[in-house]
Design a protein around this motif. Structure first.
Motif, PDB file in Angstrom:
ATOM      1  N   GLU A 122       7.719  -1.205  -1.710  1.00 22.19           N
ATOM      2  CA  GLU A 122       7.442  -1.309  -0.277  1.00 22.19           C
ATOM      3  C   GLU A 122       6.695  -2.615  -0.014  1.00 22.19           C
ATOM      4  O   GLU A 122       5.990  -3.117  -0.894  1.00 22.19           O
ATOM      5  CB  GLU A 122       6.579  -0.128   0.180  1.00 22.19           C
ATOM      6  N   PRO A 123       6.814  -3.169   1.207  1.00 17.49           N
ATOM      7  CA  PRO A 123       6.087  -4.404   1.514  1.00 17.49           C
ATOM      8  C   PRO A 123       4.582  -4.232   1.332  1.00 17.49           C
ATOM      9  O   PRO A 123       4.020  -3.179   1.622  1.00 17.49           O
ATOM     10  CB  PRO A 123       6.427  -4.657   2.991  1.00 17.49           C
ATOM     11  N   VAL A 124       3.963  -5.277   0.821  1.00  9.21           N
ATOM     12  CA  VAL A 124       2.517  -5.286   0.629  1.00  9.21           C
ATOM     13  C   VAL A 124       1.849  -5.292   2.006  1.00  9.21           C
ATOM     14  O   VAL A 124       2.284  -5.983   2.926  1.00  9.21           O
ATOM     15  CB  VAL A 124       2.105  -6.536  -0.188  1.00  9.21           C
ATOM     16  N   VAL A 125       0.795  -4.506   2.150  1.00 11.89           N
ATOM     17  CA  VAL A 125       0.050  -4.422   3.406  1.00 11.89           C
ATOM     18  C   VAL A 125      -0.610  -5.781   3.675  1.00 11.89           C
ATOM     19  O   VAL A 125      -1.086  -6.451   2.758  1.00 11.89           O
ATOM     20  CB  VAL A 125      -1.022  -3.313   3.316  1.00 11.89           C
ATOM     21  N   SER A 126      -0.670  -6.178   4.933  1.00  6.11           N
ATOM     22  CA  SER A 126      -1.285  -7.454   5.299  1.00  6.11           C
ATOM     23  C   SER A 126      -2.747  -7.490   4.878  1.00  6.11           C
ATOM     24  O   SER A 126      -3.480  -6.518   5.054  1.00  6.11           O
ATOM     25  CB  SER A 126      -1.198  -7.679   6.811  1.00  6.11           C
ATOM     26  N   LEU A 127      -3.145  -8.631   4.333  1.00  7.92           N
ATOM     27  CA  LEU A 127      -4.542  -8.808   3.940  1.00  7.92           C
ATOM     28  C   LEU A 127      -5.410  -8.862   5.191  1.00  7.92           C
ATOM     29  O   LEU A 127      -4.997  -9.357   6.233  1.00  7.92           O
ATOM     30  CB  LEU A 127      -4.704 -10.102   3.156  1.00  7.92           C
ATOM     31  N   GLN A 128      -6.607  -8.347   5.050  1.00 14.53           N
ATOM     32  CA  GLN A 128      -7.556  -8.331   6.160  1.00 14.53           C
ATOM     33  C   GLN A 128      -8.926  -8.741   5.645  1.00 14.53           C
ATOM     34  O   GLN A 128      -9.274  -8.477   4.492  1.00 14.53           O
ATOM     35  CB  GLN A 128      -7.648  -6.934   6.774  1.00 14.53           C
ATOM     36  N   VAL A 129      -9.698  -9.351   6.519  1.00 10.25           N
ATOM     37  CA  VAL A 129     -11.072  -9.713   6.174  1.00 10.25           C
ATOM     38  C   VAL A 129     -11.970  -8.593   6.669  1.00 10.25           C
ATOM     39  O   VAL A 129     -11.931  -8.227   7.844  1.00 10.25           O
ATOM     40  CB  VAL A 129     -11.458 -11.060   6.828  1.00 10.25           C
ATOM     41  N   ARG A 130     -12.762  -8.050   5.752  1.00 10.83           N
ATOM     42  CA  ARG A 130     -13.634  -6.923   6.084  1.00 10.83           C
ATOM     43  C   ARG A 130     -15.058  -7.202   5.614  1.00 10.83           C
ATOM     44  O   ARG A 130     -15.275  -7.907   4.644  1.00 10.83           O
ATOM     45  CB  ARG A 130     -13.124  -5.647   5.424  1.00 10.83           C
ATOM     46  N   SER A 131     -15.994  -6.584   6.306  1.00 12.88           N
ATOM     47  CA  SER A 131     -17.393  -6.690   5.890  1.00 12.88           C
ATOM     48  C   SER A 131     -17.602  -5.846   4.633  1.00 12.88           C
ATOM     49  O   SER A 131     -16.737  -5.057   4.245  1.00 12.88           O
ATOM     50  CB  SER A 131     -18.316  -6.178   7.003  1.00 12.88           C
ATOM     51  N   ARG A 132     -18.750  -5.999   4.041  1.00  9.91           N
ATOM     52  CA  ARG A 132     -19.105  -5.200   2.872  1.00  9.91           C
ATOM     53  C   ARG A 132     -19.060  -3.706   3.204  1.00  9.91           C
ATOM     54  O   ARG A 132     -18.852  -2.862   2.347  1.00  9.91           O
ATOM     55  CB  ARG A 132     -20.498  -5.592   2.414  1.00  9.91           C
ATOM     56  N   HIS A 133     -19.215  -3.375   4.497  1.00 19.14           N
ATOM     57  CA  HIS A 133     -19.235  -1.977   4.941  1.00 19.14           C
ATOM     58  C   HIS A 133     -17.866  -1.497   5.427  1.00 19.14           C
ATOM     59  O   HIS A 133     -17.750  -0.386   5.938  1.00 19.14           O
ATOM     60  CB  HIS A 133     -20.286  -1.798   6.042  1.00 19.14           C
ATOM     61  N   GLY A 134     -16.854  -2.341   5.294  1.00 16.08           N
ATOM     62  CA  GLY A 134     -15.499  -1.938   5.642  1.00 16.08           C
ATOM     63  C   GLY A 134     -15.048  -2.280   7.046  1.00 16.08           C
ATOM     64  O   GLY A 134     -13.903  -2.022   7.410  1.00 16.08           O
ATOM     65  N   LYS A 135     -15.912  -2.873   7.853  1.00 19.45           N
ATOM     66  CA  LYS A 135     -15.544  -3.229   9.234  1.00 19.45           C
ATOM     67  C   LYS A 135     -14.587  -4.418   9.217  1.00 19.45           C
ATOM     68  O   LYS A 135     -14.825  -5.412   8.538  1.00 19.45           O
ATOM     69  CB  LYS A 135     -16.796  -3.579  10.037  1.00 19.45           C
ATOM     70  N   LEU A 136     -13.505  -4.323   9.987  1.00 19.39           N
ATOM     71  CA  LEU A 136     -12.566  -5.422  10.145  1.00 19.39           C
ATOM     72  C   LEU A 136     -13.252  -6.556  10.899  1.00 19.39           C
ATOM     73  O   LEU A 136     -13.880  -6.330  11.931  1.00 19.39           O
ATOM     74  CB  LEU A 136     -11.332  -4.947  10.925  1.00 19.39           C
TER      75      LEU A 136
END
Length: 149
Positions: A122-136
C-alpha cells in the motif's frame, strides 16, 4: 568557492545539508541506492550520468560517510557502494521529496511512481511534522533557536 565554504560552515543545518547532499545527482544516486543499486555501472545506466560526474559524486558521498565502498557481494572483482547508517538516515528526506513531487508536480491522470510498503503493498502514508507530544505542526508552530552542541 567562498560561497560554498560559507554554506559548509553555516550555522544553518539546512544550508549544510544542501551543501553536502543537496545537488540533484547526489540525491538521485542516494534514491537509487534505496532501490538496491550498488555498482557504478548500474548507477550510470539508471541515471544516464557522465562517468566523470558520477565518479565525483560517489567519491564525495563516500567521503561524507553516506556510502561505504566494499568488495562486491557476489565475489566478483567489482566494488559496491553500500549505504551506511548515515546514508540510510537520508531516507525520510528522499520520501518527503517524493511525496511533495507526487502531490504537486503531476497532472491528474499523468503516470508516475508511488512508494509502497513491502508488507501490505500500500502507498506509504505522507510524512508529517509532529511535536514531541504528537501534535501536528505547521511552520507557524515552530521557531529556530541557536544552540551549541
Amino acid at each position: 568557492m567562498a560561497r560554498q565554504l560559507a554554506l559548509a560552515t553555516s550555522e544553518c543545518p539546512v544550508a549544510r545539508a544542501l551543501e553536502a547532499i543537496g545537488d540533484r545527482w547526489s540525491m538521485l544516486i542516494i534514491r537509487d541506492a534505496f532501490d538496491d543499486i550498488r555498482r557504478f555501472s548500474d548507477f550510470q545506466k539508471s541515471l544516464g550520468l557522465a562517468r566523470n560526474i558520477l565518479a565525483s559524486r560517489l567519491k564525495a558521498l563516500v567521503e561524507l560517510g553516506i556510502f561505504d565502498l566494499r568488495p562486491a557481494s557476489d565475489g566478483s572483482a567489482y566494488q559496491e557502494y553500500v549505504l551506511t547508517e548515515r546514508g540510510r538516515s537520508v531516507f525520510p528526506i528522499v520520501v518527503s521529496l517524493r511525496q511533495w513531487g507526487e502531490q504537486h508536480l503531476f497532472e491528474p491522470g499523468e503516470t508516475h511512481s508511488v512508494l509502497l510498503d513491502n508488507e501490505h503493498h500500500e502507498p506509504v502514508v505522507s510524512l508529517q511534522v509532529r511535536s514531541r507530544h504528537g501534535k501536528l505542526l505547521a511552520p507557524q508552530d515552530c521557531h529556530r533557536q541557536r544552540v551549541t552542541r
